[in-house]
Design an enzyme around this catalytic site. Structure first.
Site, PDB file in Angstrom:
ATOM      1  N   ALA A   1      -9.501   6.011   4.264  1.00 57.95           N
ATOM      2  CA  ALA A   1      -9.113   7.010   5.197  1.00 57.95           C
ATOM      3  C   ALA A   1     -10.378   7.983   5.583  1.00 57.95           C
ATOM      4  O   ALA A   1     -11.225   8.279   4.590  1.00 57.95           O
ATOM      5  CB  ALA A   1      -8.111   8.147   4.751  1.00 57.95           C
ATOM      6  N   GLY A   2     -10.578   8.195   6.758  1.00 55.54           N
ATOM      7  CA  GLY A   2     -11.558   8.961   7.354  1.00 55.54           C
ATOM      8  C   GLY A   2     -12.772   8.525   7.612  1.00 55.54           C
ATOM      9  O   GLY A   2     -13.604   9.257   8.147  1.00 55.54           O
TER      10      GLY A   2
ATOM     11  N   GLY B   1      -7.506   9.465   9.638  1.00 56.41           N
ATOM     12  CA  GLY B   1      -8.043   9.399  11.313  1.00 56.41           C
ATOM     13  C   GLY B   1      -8.939  10.378  11.610  1.00 56.41           C
ATOM     14  O   GLY B   1      -9.292  10.552  13.023  1.00 56.41           O
TER      15      GLY B   1
ATOM     16  N   ASN C   1      -9.249   1.784   9.833  1.00 55.52           N
ATOM     17  CA  ASN C   1      -8.401   1.448  10.784  1.00 55.52           C
ATOM     18  C   ASN C   1      -8.818   2.074  12.015  1.00 55.52           C
ATOM     19  O   ASN C   1      -9.397   1.487  13.092  1.00 55.52           O
ATOM     20  CB  ASN C   1      -6.975   1.709  10.602  1.00 55.52           C
ATOM     21  CG  ASN C   1      -5.993   1.183  11.710  1.00 55.52           C
ATOM     22  OD1 ASN C   1      -4.678   1.375  11.411  1.00 55.52           O
ATOM     23  ND2 ASN C   1      -6.453   0.704  12.875  1.00 55.52           N
ATOM     24  N   THR C   2      -8.837   3.437  12.119  1.00 54.40           N
ATOM     25  CA  THR C   2      -9.145   4.416  13.394  1.00 54.40           C
ATOM     26  C   THR C   2     -10.466   3.948  13.921  1.00 54.40           C
ATOM     27  O   THR C   2     -10.749   3.884  15.148  1.00 54.40           O
ATOM     28  CB  THR C   2      -8.647   5.770  13.439  1.00 54.40           C
ATOM     29  OG1 THR C   2      -7.417   5.841  12.597  1.00 54.40           O
ATOM     30  CG2 THR C   2      -8.828   6.390  14.405  1.00 54.40           C
TER      31      THR C   2
ATOM     32  N   LYS D   1       0.919  -1.104  -0.088  1.00 50.60           N
ATOM     33  CA  LYS D   1      -0.151   0.125  -0.228  1.00 50.60           C
ATOM     34  C   LYS D   1       1.090   1.162   0.115  1.00 50.60           C
ATOM     35  O   LYS D   1       1.430   1.449   0.798  1.00 50.60           O
ATOM     36  CB  LYS D   1      -0.978   0.046   1.096  1.00 50.60           C
ATOM     37  CG  LYS D   1      -1.783   1.094   1.071  1.00 50.60           C
ATOM     38  CD  LYS D   1      -2.703   1.141   2.322  1.00 50.60           C
ATOM     39  CE  LYS D   1      -3.494   2.454   2.389  1.00 50.60           C
ATOM     40  NZ  LYS D   1      -3.401   3.334   3.691  1.00 50.60           N
TER      41      LYS D   1
END
Length: 267
Positions: free
Chosen positions: A188-189, A162, A210-211, A101
């Site tokens: 992301a986000g 994040g 993830n986050t 990635k």
């Protein structure tokens, strides 16, 4: 549902459209349980920021059952194309995995990817036999250029890494999706499962989270919720949404409704 609906990346076939990151979890036990609950088949790890193998205690690779997951090393923390290429090579040497990635992020405040550096690094890595999944801003011109150099996917951001702000780039994402020749993975986000559902409904092929999972009050429960959100969004996309209208349209037919007298009008 749609049992034959699969995702193909780099010649490999997957049934899950949810990718999961391994950062920010409180411990490996929670991470493993979240991966299990999510049903993910692709797991990304930051090569520069973790101990892959740790003498005397469990490292990240020891904590993962690599017979169950496609490992996706990432180049998080790299600010230039040259750094990213070097880290990708180290990752392949350390893991034996040629997937990467690709992240080239010179901006520490907003963590926005560098389009020029990303394209430069992608061309080098593809030429060296890597399966490259580049993280980018939702730019259709850049996406096509990455396709042309041989990237296996394009991974446009939904909002800053994040941030949990959800899909703030919907209109731009549609331009990336229009005519895409490789899978589009929104990355992301994303903050909640409905964000993932929205991305899949729009036509994205997968999402990476993830986050939103790692920082949830119950990471395992949130991982399962994201799996359901992805499934719902994909099913809705395949089923085909109704056409939008600018005016109301009654759901009950007018035919067959008895014509009753107006009580205000004398008979």
């Amino acid at each position: 549902m749609f049992p034959q609906d699969t995702l193909t990346i780099g010649g490999k076939v997957f049934t899950s459209r949810l990718m999961l990151g391994t950062g920010k979890f409180t411990d490996f036990h929670v991470m493993r349980d979240a991966l299990e609950a999510s049903g993910t088949q692709i797991v990304t790890v930051a090569i520069r920021r973790v101990e892959l193998k740790a003498p005397g205690h469990v490292g990240l690779l020891d904590a993962l059952d690599l017979s169950r997951y496609q490992l996706l090393p990432n180049t998080a923390g790299c600010r230039t194309a040259e750094e990213a290429v070097r880290v990708a090579r180290l990752a392949r040497a350390a893991t034996g995995v040629n997937w990467v990635k690709l992240e080239v992020i010179p901006d520490p405040r907003w963590l926005l990817p560098d389009p020029i550096g990303t394209l430069k690094a992608a061309e080098i890595l593809v030429g060296e036999g890597f399966t490259v999944l580049p993280y980018v801003q939702p730019d259709a011109v850049l996406a096509r250029a990455l396709e042309r150099v041989g990237c296996a996917t394009v991974m446009p951001l939904a909002s800053p890494i994040g941030s949990g702000r959800g899909l703030r780039t919907g209109e731009l994402l549609r331009t990336v999706l229009d005519g895409a020749g490789v899978p589009i993975v929104v990355d992301a986000g994303l903050g909640v499962p409905s964000d993932a559902a929205q991305a899949l409904e729009a036509g994205a092929d997968a999402v990476l989270v993830n986050t939103a999972v790692a920082e949830a009050r119950d990471p395992v429960g949130m991982a399962q919720a994201f799996a359901l959100g992805v499934q719902a969004g994909r099913a809705a996309f395949l089923a085909g949404r109704m056409a939008e209208r600018t005016h109301a349209s009654p759901s009950s037919p007018a035919a067959g409704v008895p014509c009753l007298p107006d009580p205000e009008v004398p008979v």
